[in-house]
Design an enzyme around this catalytic site. Sequence first.
Site, PDB file in Angstrom:
ATOM      1  N   SER A 270      76.688  71.087 107.810  1.00 42.37           N
ATOM      2  CA  SER A 270      75.405  70.481 108.172  1.00 42.37           C
ATOM      3  C   SER A 270      74.287  71.522 108.164  1.00 42.37           C
ATOM      4  CB  SER A 270      75.526  69.775 109.520  1.00 42.37           C
ATOM      5  OG  SER A 270      74.360  69.058 109.823  1.00 42.37           O
TER       6      SER A 270
ATOM      7  N   ASP B   7      68.200  68.348 105.739  1.00 42.86           N
ATOM      8  CA  ASP B   7      69.143  69.453 105.922  1.00 42.86           C
ATOM      9  C   ASP B   7      70.126  69.509 104.750  1.00 42.86           C
ATOM     10  OD1 ASP B   7      70.653  67.212 106.594  1.00 42.86           O
ATOM     11  OD2 ASP B   7      71.644  68.146 108.292  1.00 42.86           O
TER      12      ASP B   7
ATOM     13  N   ASP C 193      73.224  68.806 104.013  1.00 38.47           N
ATOM     14  CA  ASP C 193      74.030  67.650 103.603  1.00 38.47           C
ATOM     15  C   ASP C 193      73.246  66.356 103.669  1.00 38.47           C
ATOM     16  OD1 ASP C 193      74.133  67.789 106.454  1.00 38.47           O
ATOM     17  OD2 ASP C 193      75.891  66.503 106.479  1.00 38.47           O
TER      18      ASP C 193
ATOM     19  N   ASP D 187      71.800  64.424 105.840  1.00 31.73           N
ATOM     20  CA  ASP D 187      71.975  63.311 106.773  1.00 31.73           C
ATOM     21  C   ASP D 187      70.911  63.337 107.868  1.00 31.73           C
ATOM     22  OD1 ASP D 187      72.950  65.469 108.216  1.00 31.73           O
ATOM     23  OD2 ASP D 187      74.839  64.522 108.774  1.00 31.73           O
TER      24      ASP D 187
END
Length: 570
Positions: free
Chosen positions: A143, A300, A302, A304
């Site tokens: 993340s 960010d 990834d 999400d």
Amino acid sequence: MTENELYDLWRANATDDSDLIKELDDIKDDREAINDRFYRDLEFGTGGLRGVIGAGTNRMNVYTVRRATQGFADYLNQEYKNPSVAVSYDSRIKSDVFARAAAGVLAANGIKVHIYSELMPTPMLSFAVRELNCQGGIMVTASHNPAKYNGYKVYGDDGCQITLRGAEIILEKINSLDIFNDVKTVDFDEKLADGTISYIGQEVIDSYYRSVLAQGINTELCASSGLKVVYTPLNGTGNKPVRHILSEIGINDVTIVPEQENPDGNFTTCPYPNPEIREALNLGLKKCEEVKPDLLLATDPDCDRVGIAVPSDNGYVLFSGNEVGAMLLEYICTQRIKKGTMPEHPIAVKTIVTTDIVAAICKEYNVELIDVLTGFKFIGEQIGFLEEKGEENRYIFGFEESYGYLSGSYVRDKDAVNASMLICEMAAYYRTQGITLLEARENMYKKYGVFLHTLHSFTFEGESGMIKMNDIMSSLRENPPTEIAGFKVIRFDDYKVSVSKNTENGTETPITLPKSNVLAFFLEGGNKAVVRPSGTEPKIKTYFTAKAPTHDEAAALEEKISGDFTKIFL
């Protein structure tokens, strides 16, 4: 085994990665370095693994990934007949290597693997699990953590991160495995050739895009709104999908921050690629001073989570996740009611550390509000409960304070592609009404009052840090403060023992949520402090709520409360 014995074992057996061989050779005379890498197994938490990349049982590497995957494979083969798994990965160092390693273990255990041919966001992994009728999913990502980290998130057949029960079974199976002798693996390319592993096709990607676009409310206004956007994917996975969706709704005046456009696991221009942190947005804010957009978007690695900044009289100001989430909920409610698309008995979901202004908004629009534990999987779980009853259309929005949002039931994790579209649509709509996002935020606070929320994190590295974290939580649990910053604690909730205690009259009531290592202190005047250890990082996180008539009063109050409470961690 001792740390030194484990080190010798790894030097003899960890031969699949030249980087690991070199690292082990480099630390052969460094007792502290050996201890840090081998004093424990990298913990498989409620969602998977996360840790520093490197050699050892306490590091992210192909061996810890393979062992975790073998445990996951054993679980799947126990629970399902002929299971299949979707796999995705982000831009982090070795993410593609770990994804292929996981795929090789799954294939060796007779499990069909669907893997994206290039890096893709977390929500697109959640989507693929459901779209391809898989029984599980793996997302290789850490993340928003610094570049030295990577991670591995496990998903169930509903597209949510794995349930608590599932995580416990997987952990039990992992713990029974010898990392070198009990893990099956096969060559990735060999299984790609025979079809056990296959790449996820463009039709799944296109279906995801259609599902995101279906969440729009006023997208027809976007093309003519004149909205100007600066966007940074922070060297992650958002570049292609976010730009595609914005183009689809007619937001074409989009300037990309060039240094952060392409994937780069070293994150050289943003050491902490977290849209919550202003430093990560420095290049984006610099580009804003040049381009003068209506909005800065930052996703960010990834993709999400998404953060934003908007122009003010004093440059560009960042909005918090609580503010963006509350504004999106207000926007969705007003516009769906106006358009006649609000379902009967609508439901919104938030986590227990997310802003309490949501309760006021839900009351205004007759929306049922559900509070869940921290972690978006608990929001996804609520969508699943509705789906079981054929009522998933009742879900209109869910979010958490850490910049995660979702307005549809097509995935079961937070989705920054969906959120970026909605934020731009909301900004475009208000622009056509002659209202800036800054003015829309102030209008919301005038209507409901000012709720100021802050997050303070305290890092505890290494073995001694873990011990200190546990000691702090135990002390707070056994000897909770009776007042904070001069405000009496009127209620104390301990989610680990599932008890809420009224400290004024001594009565106790049960907490019906799943057990979790979270403590909440409710203060006079509607103020609050919540503390919990992170499930994925060596951190304790504290969340503060200050309620006051004005921003200045709320800020002064928050400083007083947080300053007093956080003395515990110093």
